[in-house]
Design a protein around this motif. Structure first.
Motif, PDB file in Angstrom:
ATOM      1  N   LEU A  23      58.495 -44.680  39.967  1.00 17.02           N
ATOM      2  CA  LEU A  23      57.941 -45.304  38.791  1.00 17.02           C
ATOM      3  C   LEU A  23      57.393 -47.017  39.096  1.00 17.02           C
ATOM      4  CD1 LEU A  23      59.821 -44.410  35.614  1.00 17.02           C
ATOM      5  CD2 LEU A  23      57.687 -43.370  36.537  1.00 17.02           C
ATOM      6  N   THR A  26      58.382 -52.447  36.226  1.00 17.95           N
ATOM      7  CA  THR A  26      57.719 -53.279  35.041  1.00 17.95           C
ATOM      8  C   THR A  26      57.999 -54.755  34.994  1.00 17.95           C
ATOM      9  OG1 THR A  26      59.503 -52.816  33.750  1.00 17.95           O
ATOM     10  CG2 THR A  26      58.034 -51.049  33.667  1.00 17.95           C
ATOM     11  N   GLY A  32      53.936 -53.640  28.583  1.00 18.82           N
ATOM     12  CA  GLY A  32      53.088 -52.427  28.313  1.00 18.82           C
ATOM     13  C   GLY A  32      52.498 -52.464  26.928  1.00 18.82           C
ATOM     14  N   VAL A  38      52.393 -46.336  22.627  1.00 19.30           N
ATOM     15  CA  VAL A  38      52.973 -45.257  23.451  1.00 19.30           C
ATOM     16  C   VAL A  38      53.283 -43.825  22.539  1.00 19.30           C
ATOM     17  CG1 VAL A  38      54.729 -44.267  25.084  1.00 19.30           C
ATOM     18  CG2 VAL A  38      53.942 -46.490  25.209  1.00 19.30           C
ATOM     19  N   ARG A 111      56.284 -48.962  27.687  1.00 16.21           N
ATOM     20  CA  ARG A 111      55.329 -48.734  28.524  1.00 16.21           C
ATOM     21  C   ARG A 111      55.235 -47.134  28.994  1.00 16.21           C
ATOM     22  NH1 ARG A 111      55.039 -51.496  34.612  1.00 16.21           N
ATOM     23  NH2 ARG A 111      53.154 -50.725  35.063  1.00 16.21           N
ATOM     24  N   PHE A 112      56.556 -46.688  28.761  1.00 14.06           N
ATOM     25  CA  PHE A 112      56.523 -45.227  29.198  1.00 14.06           C
ATOM     26  C   PHE A 112      56.722 -44.416  28.119  1.00 14.06           C
ATOM     27  CE2 PHE A 112      57.251 -47.546  33.179  1.00 14.06           C
ATOM     28  CZ  PHE A 112      56.394 -47.062  33.885  1.00 14.06           C
ATOM     29  N   TYR A 136      55.050 -40.093  30.857  1.00 15.14           N
ATOM     30  CA  TYR A 136      53.698 -40.428  30.931  1.00 15.14           C
ATOM     31  C   TYR A 136      53.822 -42.136  30.869  1.00 15.14           C
ATOM     32  CZ  TYR A 136      52.094 -36.019  29.682  1.00 15.14           C
ATOM     33  OH  TYR A 136      51.715 -34.658  29.638  1.00 15.14           O
ATOM     34  N   GLN A 137      52.832 -42.691  31.692  1.00 17.16           N
ATOM     35  CA  GLN A 137      52.658 -44.138  31.507  1.00 17.16           C
ATOM     36  C   GLN A 137      51.413 -44.319  30.685  1.00 17.16           C
ATOM     37  OE1 GLN A 137      52.189 -46.550  34.961  1.00 17.16           O
ATOM     38  NE2 GLN A 137      51.771 -48.376  33.956  1.00 17.16           N
ATOM     39  N   GLU A 145      49.175 -41.971  33.624  1.00 20.11           N
ATOM     40  CA  GLU A 145      49.718 -41.380  35.013  1.00 20.11           C
ATOM     41  C   GLU A 145      50.958 -40.571  34.129  1.00 20.11           C
ATOM     42  OE1 GLU A 145      51.362 -43.284  39.137  1.00 20.11           O
ATOM     43  OE2 GLU A 145      50.974 -44.544  37.544  1.00 20.11           O
ATOM     44  N   CYS A 146      51.059 -39.544  35.026  1.00 20.21           N
ATOM     45  CA  CYS A 146      52.276 -38.453  34.547  1.00 20.21           C
ATOM     46  C   CYS A 146      52.960 -37.890  35.718  1.00 20.21           C
ATOM     47  CB  CYS A 146      51.606 -37.264  33.851  1.00 20.21           C
ATOM     48  SG  CYS A 146      52.540 -35.939  33.568  1.00 20.21           S
TER      49      CYS A 146
END
Length: 162
Positions: A23, A26, A32, A38, A111-112, A136-137, A145-146
């Protein structure tokens, strides 16, 4: 050996991914969009997926969406860009004849976020149920992103093929 996903094993997997560099690093808690944003993005996506609304599903993906499939199959690797990721998802659906059974859990951080989903795939003529952890991001309120983590990666590789 089948592995049962638990909240503890999911947290370990997410932590390990960050530790091994799978990943992006951060910059801190404020780097994020925040937990509420999220969670909202993941809930919107889960609702579209659960209802089978393909247009709404596609609308949840950022134009710069990147999909990361692990394993040793023909679909393994990084699929960069929304169009490339959608082609890969379509190929996965065609090869596995996947059917969503349900979204089991949604987790969110700054963020995620993660979705745990149970799906039925076809191995030949045999249906097989699998749990999948989709990490996921989120950026700009969309999935950017996944990373797909399957309960039984060898089974997935066998079904998809080379």
């Amino acid at each position: 050996m089948q592995h049962e996903w638990t909240r503890r094993t999911m947290v370990k997997a997410i932590t390990l991914l960050g530790a091994v560099g799978a990943l992006p690093a951060t910059a801190g808690p404020s780097s994020g969009p925040g937990e509420a944003a999220v969670r909202q993005a993941l809930k919107r996506y889960a609702a579209a997926w659960t209802s089978g609304d393909l247009a709404a599903i596609v609308a949840c993906y950022h134009d710069d969406f990147t999909l990361h499939y692990f394993g040793q199959s023909a679909l393994s690797g990084d699929h960069v860009g929304k169009a490339a990721a959608l082609r890969t998802l379509a190929a996965f659906a065609q090869r596995t004849r996947r059917k969503l059974i349900g979204v089991t859990d949604i987790m969110a951080g700054d963020r995620f976020g993660a979705i745990v989903a149970r799906e039925m795939l076809m191995q030949g003529d045999q249906p097989v149920e699998v749990d999948r952890l989709l990490l996921y991001q989120v950026a700009d309120g969309l999935l950017i992103e996944c990373w797909v983590h399957d309960q039984d990666q060898r089974l997935i590789d066998t079904i998809i093929g080379e």
